[in-house]
Design a protein around this motif. Structure first.
Motif, PDB file in Angstrom:
ATOM      1  N   CYS A 100       0.256  -1.152   0.222  1.00 56.21           N
ATOM      2  CA  CYS A 100       0.230   0.132   0.353  1.00 56.21           C
ATOM      3  C   CYS A 100       0.940   1.024   0.535  1.00 56.21           C
ATOM      4  O   CYS A 100       0.378   2.656  -0.548  1.00 56.21           O
ATOM      5  N   CYS A 103       3.432   3.152   4.928  1.00 56.71           N
ATOM      6  CA  CYS A 103       4.526   3.259   6.092  1.00 56.71           C
ATOM      7  C   CYS A 103       5.741   4.176   4.978  1.00 56.71           C
ATOM      8  O   CYS A 103       6.491   4.095   5.455  1.00 56.71           O
ATOM      9  N   CYS A 135       5.066  -1.781   9.679  1.00 56.79           N
ATOM     10  CA  CYS A 135       4.098  -1.854   8.725  1.00 56.79           C
ATOM     11  C   CYS A 135       3.275  -3.037   8.563  1.00 56.79           C
ATOM     12  O   CYS A 135       3.624  -3.821   8.950  1.00 56.79           O
ATOM     13  N   ARG A 136       2.218  -2.699   7.970  1.00 56.88           N
ATOM     14  CA  ARG A 136       0.970  -3.597   8.019  1.00 56.88           C
ATOM     15  C   ARG A 136       0.864  -4.458   7.169  1.00 56.88           C
ATOM     16  O   ARG A 136       0.043  -5.323   7.276  1.00 56.88           O
ATOM     17  N   CYS A 137       1.272  -4.711   5.758  1.00 57.50           N
ATOM     18  CA  CYS A 137       1.077  -5.150   5.054  1.00 57.50           C
ATOM     19  C   CYS A 137       2.184  -6.494   4.632  1.00 57.50           C
ATOM     20  O   CYS A 137       2.045  -6.990   3.968  1.00 57.50           O
TER      21      CYS A 137
HETATM   22  S1  FES Z   1       3.002  -1.372   2.703  1.00 56.71           S
HETATM   23 FE1  FES Z   1       1.474  -0.673   3.481  1.00 56.71          FE
HETATM   24  S2  FES Z   1       1.961  -0.469   5.733  1.00 56.71           S
HETATM   25 FE2  FES Z   1       3.462  -1.004   4.620  1.00 56.71          FE
END
Ligand code: FES
Ligand code: FES
Lengths: 158, 795
Positions: A100, A103, A135-137
């Protein structure tokens, strides 16, 4: 209401009508047209707003705009060199470290600072330097790959 | 937007693939939005700005259940800089509620609030701080009501009923009005099968409330238009579903609500329900000014539906040789105050409730509750996650009871292609459950902990300096899971793609236009790859997603590459036929090969099956109108589960992943360090291997989060959220994240485009139980609840 002025990415900028409670992050994003620094928590817990203030990485959401008066601020918008993406930016793309991307600006600023002071960081060093950036992704694996790649390329280049 | 490739050979870490020039499917093509994202120029929904823009703010209920006796907005309205204050009484249309599946959620509270954080009033002001102060000046008189917070309190005699006038489609078969939905699944004769069992194990498990915790806050910008409509720029997972819910409460026809996807900072299910969409539009239409709303992190925690917390009871039986005789289970999911997607989550939990195992005799019951807890809905894994945690704990318990190796027990009972689900659905594509377990077990193990001279940063506790290697025990655990792909139970789950092909300056150029929400998963990359492969052109642009094209369905249920990717492939195929038809018109008279079968588009040329070049695309399309087609694509139909037996062809596709977790546990302090979480997954076909691996790693670490650290804590007495911040809700950092080596298996599903299998969710399932199994092995504790806290280990 007050006027604040500081240098952003090498350019002197001022903002008028700033309310005392406004953060550096708010002034960058909403008054100076620099929304690259992100606002995931605005409470100093995620690192998405990381900028450098006189060279030191800080959470821009925790800095009152007035504290930046007459100082040097560097944001993700200032990483590219002469219109070309910096090596750390290229490495994030090549390694698949961007999903996304929310971050990413904060991580890039933090990683850039790490690589400036340490050309051959160990994995533990990289983890320590990036530990304030959520980073959540990605699960961080490809972010680690990206920083290793950027470090290797920098060493190759000199 | 360019893509960059590594400049010097040999500098790419192992496991990364180089991008080839053509950029078709199967290559690790770079993201088309990547350059913008690394320079800070990508416009996320919270970055939007408009001249004369106002800031919207939502006043939320501090109580989980209360009657609203009076609302006084006069002080707020009197504050300089405030342009509007709206309450329920100001809503413009007869329709005042919305919802993903059932329209049971008030846009603004109507005399009663049913959960902590429910929206009560709206403010628009010229500065976010003015808006915040104005919201504080709104006086709301509440009279608190008793709360129901779990199955016992929600179904007790005399319990308050949250929605007393239910007439939704689940109401007629709900055993209690606070039970939103119940799905039984019954197959075979469990009582008889249980008598054949040599070993029976039972267990009660509890799964905490997890938050999606995407980083980009809920946000968007609504701009009033001259025609009385509104243009809305927002981060969401499904534009057309939003539109269907927004337009009626604004009192506008759908054509007057034009939606464009703004940059999305992650989603994971948390953007399936509406957040600020309607509120921003109401304020914009009322003030005649553009209105931006950005949630704070606290508001984000209070303002979107979470993953359902669950209580699960299981009974597994097996014969001495390790064959499962039967499974009984009961899964109770807490849906909170409003329906969101609870009914579908119940269907998933039930139908996937025993995991990827062959069992003839099964009794499953799943229910979803209405309570005064925060609303719960979609999160990555959608009902299958909670079940997987429990059934995999049971498999380990059963293995212990049989004195058998836990992986061997799973192998003996592993589902294969052709086997039946508990729903009676035959699994009609590869189901390599045993193979995935074998692969993950055969991956090399990480080196043992260096107890002589460890880097304390590698130990549980890390820089907190709690151990220098003493009291650390290593554990290894395995788990495997099954997830459905796509929307289920008879839903008409279609996607639309528009593709335009034309010649510009002598070069063929394609444009792909869909309404697919790119939330980070990389759908935009894959769409361009598909178009390159199908049309044989290099230059492909991806049009921004909006509602000017038909629905792409939701970016959820691991469905977008299958469905909207499938739609792009399908439309490209039709465009290709138009090219051939145009070529035949132009050149067919002279060249009979134009009439032959097997024509292809390759490298900007029309090519015969034998590789003979008939014409360039430029020659065929010169002077023609662009070919521009928009077509819908559907997967094969599914059917609802029978209300009594749960039988039915309910799911489109299944996906499978297995994990092996290696953990180090400080058994004195109860601290856990996950050293490695290896994953093997069947992806059918990896359209972009780099993205696929990224999805698996990200999902894996979200599974680690609920295993060890993440939980929204709700006070059982008041149903108030106790920790709505990243200070108290702990998301894994890079210090918590282990190495995640990934082994991809590619067994084609004959029903799916390119044979692909949805990737995003399966790795979130088995990660959690694998970590738990490893911690149990290291500690000898039963550990029946996630997240595991230090006190569960050292008690
Ligand atoms: S790429 Fe989405 S929060 Fe890190
Ligand atoms: S926005 Fe500054 S730390 Fe999160």
């Amino acid at each position: 209401m007050m006027r604040v002025g500081f240098t952003v990415n090498g350019v002197r900028r001022t903002a008028d009508g700033v309310w005392e409670g406004e953060s550096l992050l708010y002034v960058l994003r909403e008054r100076m047209g620099l929304p690259g620094s992100k606002n995931a928590c605005e409470q100093g817990e995620c690192g998405s707003c990381t900028v450098r203030l006189d060279g030191v990485p800080v959470c821009a959401c925790l800095i009152a705009a007035g504290q930046a008066q007459d100082r040097e601020v560097r944001t993700v918008e200032g990483l590219a060199e002469g219109g070309e993406p910096a090596s750390v930016q290229r490495a994030f793309l090549d390694a698949g470290a961007v999903q996304c991307g929310f971050c990413t600006p904060g991580l890039l600023v933090a990683a850039d600072e790490l690589l400036e002071r340490d050309t051959a960081p160990s994995d533990a060093d990289i983890r320590e330097a990036l530990s304030g950036n959520l980073c959540r992704c990605t699960g961080y694996e490809k972010i680690m790959d990206a920083v290793r790649l950027a470090a290797a390329r920098r060493r190759e280049a000199v | 937007m360019g893509t960059w490739t590594p400049t010097a050979a040999g500098l790419v870490p192992a496991g990364l693939t180089q991008s080839a020039a053509r950029g078709g499917i199967g290559e690790s093509v770079r993201r088309p939005d990547g350059a913008l994202k690394v320079t800070g120029a990508f416009a996320y929904s919270s970055d939007l700005w408009h001249r004369d823009m106002l800031w919207g703010r939502i006043l939320r209920s501090p109580h989980a259940h209360a009657r609203i006796l009076a609302v006084d907005v006069s002080a707020a309205l009197a504050l300089p800089g405030v342009h509007a204050v709206l309450t329920h009484d100001d809503l413009p249309a007869a329709q005042k509620t919305y919802g993903l599946e059932l329209a049971d959620t008030p846009v603004l509270a109507d005399g009663v609030v049913r959960h902590h954080g429910e929206p009560v009033a709206l403010v628009a002001a010229d500065h976010p701080e003015t808006a915040r102060r104005a919201a504080e000046l709104i006086r709301v008189d509440y009279r608190e009501l008793p709360v129901v917070t779990d199955e016992a309190s929600a179904t007790a005699p005399g319990a308050v009923v949250l929605h007393p006038d239910r007439d939704d489609r689940h109401a007629y078969r709900a055993p209690h009005p606070n039970v939103l939905h119940r799905q039984p699944i019954v197959r075979g004769d469990v009582a008889a099968a249980a008598r054949r069992a040599d070993v029976v194990v039972t267990g009660d498990y509890e799964f905490g409330m997890q938050d999606q915790a995407f980083l980009g806050p809920e946000s968007g910008l609504a701009v009033p238009a001259a025609d009385g409509g509104v243009d809305l720029y927002v981060a969401t997972q499904w534009l057309h579903s939003d539109l269907r819910q927004i337009a009626p409460v604004l009192g506008l026809p759908e054509e007057k609500v034009r939606m464009t996807l703004a940059g999305v900072g992650g989603a994971f299910g948390g953007r399936e329900d509406l957040s600020m969409q309607i509120h921003a539009c109401l304020l914009a239409l009322r003030t005649g000014r553009p209105v931006k709303i950005v949630y704070s992190r606290e508001e984000s925690f209070l303002g979107h539906a979470h993953r359902h917390p669950a209580r699960l009871h299981y009974e597994h039986g097996a014969t001495r040789d390790g064959r499962l005789t039967h499974v009984r289970c009961r899964i109770v999911l807490d849906g909170g105050a409003y329906a969101s997607s609870t009914a579908a989550v119940v269907g998933n939990a039930a139908s996937l409730g025993i995991g990827p195992y062959r069992v003839e005799d099964v009794e499953i019951e799943a229910i979803g509750l209405y309570t005064n807890n925060p609303p719960c809905g979609a999160m990555r894994g959608f009902g299958a996650v909670q079940a997987c945690f429990a059934y995999e704990a049971q498999m380990d318990r059963l293995a212990a009871g049989l004195g058998m190796d836990p992986v061997e027990l799973r192998r003996i009972n592993a589902m294969r292609q052709g086997d039946l689900m508990p729903t009676g659905q035959r699994v009609d594509s590869p189901a390599p459950v045993a193979e995935l377990l074998r692969r993950v077990r055969d991956m090399p193990l990480p080196p043992p902990l260096d107890t002589e001279d460890p880097d304390i940063r590698d130990l549980p506790g890390g820089l907190a300096n709690t151990s220098h290697g003493e009291g650390i025990v290593r554990g290894i655990g395995y788990a495997v899971g099954i997830k459905n792909v796509g929307f289920s139970e008879g839903f008409d789950d279609y996607s639309t793609a528009r593709v335009r092909l034309e010649v510009v300056d002598g070069e063929p150029v394609a444009m792909v236009h869909t309404a697919m929400a790119e939330v980070g998963q990389g759908g935009v990359t894959v769409h361009a790859q598909i178009a390159r492969t199908e049309l044989g052109v290099e230059q492909v642009t991806v049009h921004p997603a909006d509602t000017q094209v038909g629905s792409a369905g939701s970016t959820s249920a691991s469905r977008q590459t299958y469905m909207t990717g499938g739609a792009v492939k399908n439309t490209c195929g039709a465009v290709r036929e138009r090219v051939f038809a145009a070529g035949r018109r132009r050149f067919g008279g002279d060249r009979p090969a134009w009439g032959g079968a097997g024509l292809r588009l390759d490298g900007g040329k029309v090519v015969t099956a034998d590789g003979e070049v008939l014409a360039t695309l430029a020659e065929v399309l010169e002077g023609e109108e662009p070919i521009d087609l928009e077509l819908e694509f559907r997967h094969r139909p599914t059917e609802p589960f029978d209300p009594v037996t749960g039988q039915g062809f309910g799911h489109v596709q299944y996906s499978f992943a297995a994990h092996r977790a290696v953990v180090d546990v400080d058994v004195e302090l109860g601290l856990v360090k996950v050293v490695e979480l290896a994953c093997a997954q069947d992806v059918g076909r990896a359209l972009n291997p780099l993205s696929v691996v990224g999805q698996i790693q990200g999902g894996t670490v979200q599974g680690l989060g609920i295993a060890l650290m993440e939980e929204i804590r709700v006070d059982p007495a008041t149903a108030r959220v106790l920790n709505p911040s990243f200070t108290d809700y702990l998301v894994p950092t890079v210090l918590d994240a282990p190495a995640v080596p990934v082994d991809l298996l590619e067994l084609a599903d004959p029903h799916a485009p390119y044979g692909l299998r949805g990737v995003g969710e399966a790795p979130t399932l088995s990660s959690t139980p694998a970590v738990l199994a490893a911690v149990r092995q290291a500690t000898g504790k039963a550990l029946t609840r996630v997240p595991v806290r230090p006190e569960h280990i050292v008690d």
